[in-house]
Design an enzyme around this catalytic site. Sequence first.
Site, PDB file in Angstrom:
ATOM      1  N   ILE A 141       1.045  -0.775  -0.221  1.00 49.36           N
ATOM      2  CA  ILE A 141       0.138   0.158  -0.134  1.00 49.36           C
ATOM      3  C   ILE A 141       0.944   1.357   0.147  1.00 49.36           C
ATOM      4  CG2 ILE A 141      -0.662   0.118   2.645  1.00 49.36           C
ATOM      5  CD1 ILE A 141      -3.047   1.098   2.202  1.00 49.36           C
ATOM      6  N   CYS A 142       0.561   2.261  -1.195  1.00 53.22           N
ATOM      7  CA  CYS A 142       1.160   3.593  -0.583  1.00 53.22           C
ATOM      8  C   CYS A 142       2.079   3.918  -1.171  1.00 53.22           C
ATOM      9  CB  CYS A 142       0.642   3.847   0.752  1.00 53.22           C
ATOM     10  SG  CYS A 142       0.843   6.035   1.352  1.00 53.22           S
ATOM     11  N   HIS A 143       3.845   3.484  -0.071  1.00 51.89           N
ATOM     12  CA  HIS A 143       4.912   4.000  -0.843  1.00 51.89           C
ATOM     13  C   HIS A 143       5.355   2.531  -1.181  1.00 51.89           C
ATOM     14  CE1 HIS A 143       3.909   8.378  -0.119  1.00 51.89           C
ATOM     15  NE2 HIS A 143       5.150   8.294  -1.401  1.00 51.89           N
TER      16      HIS A 143
END
Length: 180
Positions: free
Chosen positions: A105-107
């Site tokens: 998730i995300c970065h």
Amino acid sequence: MRIAFLVAPEGVEQIELTDPWKAASDAGHEPVLVSTASGKIQAFNHLDKADTFPVDEVVGETSAAGFGALVLPGGVANPDFLRMDEKAVGFVREFFEQGRPVAAICHAPWTLVEADVVRGRVLTSWPSLRTDIRNAGGTWVDEQVKICDHGSNKLVTSRKPDDLKAFCDAFLRVFAGEAG
């Protein structure tokens, strides 16, 4: 199932660790905190220090073979530290080589880029990773959650903390062997 949650000694976005951890635990799985050093990891709420969490296993002393799946929480600093650690990158690559499911998730897809496992895959992330993913041979999409079934394993990706419910629901279905 034992699920590895790989994080650096500091920099993980706390909610991106704790929400998936709770979802996995509530579903009857055994989440295991894996890091590049023993002791405790320092989580963050964006740029502010949050809680610390005890490390269960250390990269280099464990392998993907001991787990059914991998979760890569985000945070800006967390995947940047991980992608600079050869053993952490190798640990991630092992999951792909062994056909085990992975969720990021995300970065967190920065670590996937470094492990050279995004080529030919469709995934999402925090929007600033779009160019990195494309340059690594992946296709970036702006979706709440994306399940990519390419090769021998499934990859579940999501954009940001606001997408955590959809992310957790998707990776739990995939980890249970259900269709995406």
